[in-house]
Each structure stands twice: as structure tokens, then as C-alpha cells.
Design a protein around this motif. Structure first.
Motif, PDB file in Angstrom:
ATOM      1  N   MET A  55       0.825  -1.149  -0.027  1.00 44.77           N
ATOM      2  CA  MET A  55       0.077   0.088   0.083  1.00 44.77           C
ATOM      3  C   MET A  55       1.006   1.275  -0.040  1.00 44.77           C
ATOM      4  O   MET A  55       1.955   1.132   0.669  1.00 44.77           O
ATOM      5  N   SER A  56       0.683   2.603  -0.667  1.00 48.21           N
ATOM      6  CA  SER A  56      -0.520   2.625  -1.285  1.00 48.21           C
ATOM      7  C   SER A  56      -0.350   2.319  -2.819  1.00 48.21           C
ATOM      8  O   SER A  56      -1.567   2.722  -3.758  1.00 48.21           O
ATOM      9  N   THR A  57       0.555   1.803  -3.381  1.00 49.37           N
ATOM     10  CA  THR A  57       0.596   1.334  -4.929  1.00 49.37           C
ATOM     11  C   THR A  57      -0.191   0.409  -4.998  1.00 49.37           C
ATOM     12  O   THR A  57      -0.839   0.387  -6.021  1.00 49.37           O
ATOM     13  N   LEU A  58      -0.339  -0.700  -4.344  1.00 46.64           N
ATOM     14  CA  LEU A  58      -1.122  -2.130  -4.475  1.00 46.64           C
ATOM     15  C   LEU A  58      -2.072  -2.149  -3.363  1.00 46.64           C
ATOM     16  O   LEU A  58      -1.459  -2.133  -2.091  1.00 46.64           O
ATOM     17  N   HIS A  59      -3.168  -2.522  -3.488  1.00 51.82           N
ATOM     18  CA  HIS A  59      -3.855  -2.969  -2.156  1.00 51.82           C
ATOM     19  C   HIS A  59      -4.252  -4.524  -2.170  1.00 51.82           C
ATOM     20  O   HIS A  59      -4.450  -5.214  -3.383  1.00 51.82           O
ATOM     21  N   ASN A  60      -4.834  -5.015  -1.012  1.00 46.01           N
ATOM     22  CA  ASN A  60      -5.022  -6.329  -0.812  1.00 46.01           C
ATOM     23  C   ASN A  60      -6.248  -6.673  -1.838  1.00 46.01           C
ATOM     24  O   ASN A  60      -7.246  -5.958  -2.070  1.00 46.01           O
ATOM     25  N   ASN A  61      -5.907  -7.888  -2.887  1.00 47.19           N
ATOM     26  CA  ASN A  61      -7.113  -8.407  -3.645  1.00 47.19           C
ATOM     27  C   ASN A  61      -7.004  -7.711  -4.810  1.00 47.19           C
ATOM     28  O   ASN A  61      -7.442  -7.737  -5.889  1.00 47.19           O
ATOM     29  N   VAL A 113      21.260   3.836  -1.097  1.00 50.71           N
ATOM     30  CA  VAL A 113      21.833   2.858  -1.927  1.00 50.71           C
ATOM     31  C   VAL A 113      23.414   3.342  -2.154  1.00 50.71           C
ATOM     32  O   VAL A 113      23.558   4.319  -2.673  1.00 50.71           O
ATOM     33  N   ASN A 114      24.638   2.463  -1.851  1.00 46.29           N
ATOM     34  CA  ASN A 114      25.736   3.122  -1.736  1.00 46.29           C
ATOM     35  C   ASN A 114      26.047   4.517  -1.269  1.00 46.29           C
ATOM     36  O   ASN A 114      26.750   5.303  -1.744  1.00 46.29           O
ATOM     37  N   GLY A 115      25.093   4.623   0.104  1.00 46.56           N
ATOM     38  CA  GLY A 115      25.389   5.756   0.722  1.00 46.56           C
ATOM     39  C   GLY A 115      24.527   7.126   0.194  1.00 46.56           C
ATOM     40  O   GLY A 115      24.751   8.074   0.571  1.00 46.56           O
ATOM     41  N   GLU A 116      24.032   6.985  -1.005  1.00 47.18           N
ATOM     42  CA  GLU A 116      23.355   8.094  -1.545  1.00 47.18           C
ATOM     43  C   GLU A 116      21.565   7.869  -1.478  1.00 47.18           C
ATOM     44  O   GLU A 116      21.332   6.639  -1.560  1.00 47.18           O
ATOM     45  N   SER A 117      21.159   8.843  -0.945  1.00 49.47           N
ATOM     46  CA  SER A 117      19.666   8.645  -0.678  1.00 49.47           C
ATOM     47  C   SER A 117      18.834   8.400  -1.974  1.00 49.47           C
ATOM     48  O   SER A 117      19.494   8.886  -3.120  1.00 49.47           O
ATOM     49  N   ILE A 118      17.832   7.715  -1.840  1.00 54.29           N
ATOM     50  CA  ILE A 118      17.295   7.405  -3.091  1.00 54.29           C
ATOM     51  C   ILE A 118      15.885   8.243  -3.389  1.00 54.29           C
ATOM     52  O   ILE A 118      15.161   8.401  -2.245  1.00 54.29           O
ATOM     53  N   GLU A 119      15.434   8.594  -4.451  1.00 50.30           N
ATOM     54  CA  GLU A 119      14.160   9.123  -4.483  1.00 50.30           C
ATOM     55  C   GLU A 119      13.092   8.157  -4.326  1.00 50.30           C
ATOM     56  O   GLU A 119      13.204   6.891  -5.253  1.00 50.30           O
ATOM     57  N   GLU A 120      11.873   8.251  -3.658  1.00 47.55           N
ATOM     58  CA  GLU A 120      10.980   7.316  -3.639  1.00 47.55           C
ATOM     59  C   GLU A 120       9.614   7.898  -3.776  1.00 47.55           C
ATOM     60  O   GLU A 120       8.788   7.876  -2.638  1.00 47.55           O
ATOM     61  N   PRO A 121       9.029   8.190  -4.960  1.00 48.62           N
ATOM     62  CA  PRO A 121       7.948   9.004  -5.055  1.00 48.62           C
ATOM     63  C   PRO A 121       6.566   8.088  -4.891  1.00 48.62           C
ATOM     64  O   PRO A 121       5.513   8.472  -4.660  1.00 48.62           O
ATOM     65  N   TYR A 122       6.776   6.650  -4.730  1.00 47.99           N
ATOM     66  CA  TYR A 122       5.926   5.883  -4.541  1.00 47.99           C
ATOM     67  C   TYR A 122       5.424   5.803  -2.961  1.00 47.99           C
ATOM     68  O   TYR A 122       4.535   5.193  -2.705  1.00 47.99           O
ATOM     69  N   ILE A 123       6.188   6.275  -1.903  1.00 47.09           N
ATOM     70  CA  ILE A 123       5.921   6.342  -0.662  1.00 47.09           C
ATOM     71  C   ILE A 123       5.111   7.372  -0.207  1.00 47.09           C
ATOM     72  O   ILE A 123       5.444   8.589  -0.607  1.00 47.09           O
ATOM     73  N   ASP A 124       4.012   6.885   0.323  1.00 45.60           N
ATOM     74  CA  ASP A 124       3.261   8.159   1.089  1.00 45.60           C
ATOM     75  C   ASP A 124       4.114   8.791   2.026  1.00 45.60           C
ATOM     76  O   ASP A 124       4.580   8.224   2.799  1.00 45.60           O
ATOM     77  N   GLU A 125       3.662  10.152   2.168  1.00 44.00           N
ATOM     78  CA  GLU A 125       4.301  10.912   3.167  1.00 44.00           C
ATOM     79  C   GLU A 125       3.905  10.462   4.538  1.00 44.00           C
ATOM     80  O   GLU A 125       2.674  10.023   4.620  1.00 44.00           O
ATOM     81  N   GLY A 126       4.603  10.562   5.522  1.00 47.75           N
ATOM     82  CA  GLY A 126       4.140   9.777   6.706  1.00 47.75           C
ATOM     83  C   GLY A 126       4.650   8.432   6.930  1.00 47.75           C
ATOM     84  O   GLY A 126       4.385   7.795   7.786  1.00 47.75           O
TER      85      GLY A 126
END
Length: 186
Positions: A55-61, A113-126
Motif C-alpha cells: 500500500m498505497s501502490t497496490l491493495h489487498n486483492n 543505496v551506496n550511501g546516496e539517498s534514493i528518490e521514492e515518489p511511490y512512498i506516501d508521506e508519513g
């Protein structure tokens, strides 16, 4: 001179034509079934999401189409959502975070990853990512995480660990059910 065809001969030709047509339908249906099976087992396959880990990309079922051919030609890339054999009985769906030879960690809610922060636009804030690592991804493996970081059994869990690339079934390409959630995932 007119030709005379006995009634029984005309009836026999019609019956033969009917049999030929029926045989053509049987052949067409058999070809369709074989093609459907080839596509289903070797090219694309449906997968049912079970649980809240993506979640929140994919939901149960949610139902997704998994591309089983892509990784015959290349390895998974970071950010791709993959389905893999977690156990002999169970397949999981997670997101690729790191590749073979890379080092992955999280500190203060930032994945590196290898010390560099990665962009994760798929992660909800919070949505929090608990601190872990560093973990060096073994050769022939990928490091995967669920998008719902606090509720995901993934490569951070020793029971799952980094996933052998040969356990990857394919890339989740499309959410096709429910229709209101239809979406291409790449």
C-alpha cells in the motif's frame, strides 16, 4: 442436357460441409486454448495481491498482470515492482531497491543505496522506514522492500533476505482489477 443429382447426394454434401465446418471450429478453439495457455504460463500471468505490504501502490486483492518474459532478456532494475517465489508455496510482490553488489541502508527515514539517498515518489508521506543496515546485496540477488514499510515482510527480514534473481517470476506491469484502480506500474 440437365444434370440430375439425387436428393441423397445433395443431403450428403450438406452434411459433409457441416462436418467440415464443425471440424474447423474445433481446430480454431483448440488453437485458441493452446495460445491462451502459452500466453498464461510463459508470457503474462495474473497475480493477486495479498496483504497490505505494497500500500498505497497496490491493495489487498488487486489483480496485476505479471510480465514473465522481460527478465529473460535483462535483470530487474531499481524501482520495478516484481513478483518472486518467497517460499515453495508462496509468491510475494515487492519493489526492487538495490542490485547485486550494492549496499543498502536506512537511517532517519531515508533509504540509501551506496550511501546516496534514493528518490521514492511511490512512498506516501508519513510512511516510515525503520533504520536498518547497511546490507551488501550478494551477487545474483536483489534487495526488495514493500511500499508500506512498517508492515512488510521483505529483504530486511532474515526469513526473506535478498531475493535470488532466479526466484523472480516477473515484473508487475498493470493493475487490471478493480477497474477503478487500473494503472500501468512502470
Amino acid at each position: 442436357m440437365s444434370e440430375f443429382t439425387p436428393r441423397s447426394a445433395k443431403h450428403g454434401r450438406r452434411r459433409r460441409r457441416g462436418n467440415d465446418e464443425a471440424w474447423e471450429w474445433v481446430q480454431a478453439l483448440a488453437v485458441a486454448v493452446v495460445l491462451a495457455l502459452i500466453i498464461r504460463y510463459f508470457i503474462f500471468s495474473p497475480f493477486s495481491v495479498s496483504g497490505p505490504s505494497m500500500m498505497s501502490t497496490l491493495h489487498n486483492n488487486d489483480l496485476v498482470i505479471v510480465n514473465k518474459v522481460l527478465y529473460m532478456f535483462r535483470d530487474p532494475k531499481p524501482g520495478e515492482v516484481i513478483v518472486f517465489h518467497a517460499t515453495e508455496e508462496k509468491d510475494y510482490i515487492k519493489r526492487v531497491i538495490a542490485l547485486p553488489g550494492q549496499t543498502v541502508s536506512a537511517y532517519n527515514n531515508v533509504v540509501r543505496v551506496n550511501g546516496e539517498s534514493i528518490e521514492e515518489p511511490y512512498i506516501d508521506e508519513g510512511n516510515r522506514t525503520a533504520d536498518f543496515g547497511p546490507v551488501k546485496v550478494p551477487e545474483g540477488h536483489v534487495f526488495v522492500m514493500g511500499d508500506n514499510r512498517m508492515n512488510s515482510s521483505d529483504s530486511r527480514n532474515p526469513e526473506v533476505g535478498p531475493v535470488p534473481i532466479d526466484h523472480v517470476v516477473g515484473r508487475a506491469d498493470v493493475i487490471f482489477w478493480p477497474l477503478k484502480d487500473f494503472q500501468v506500474l512502470w
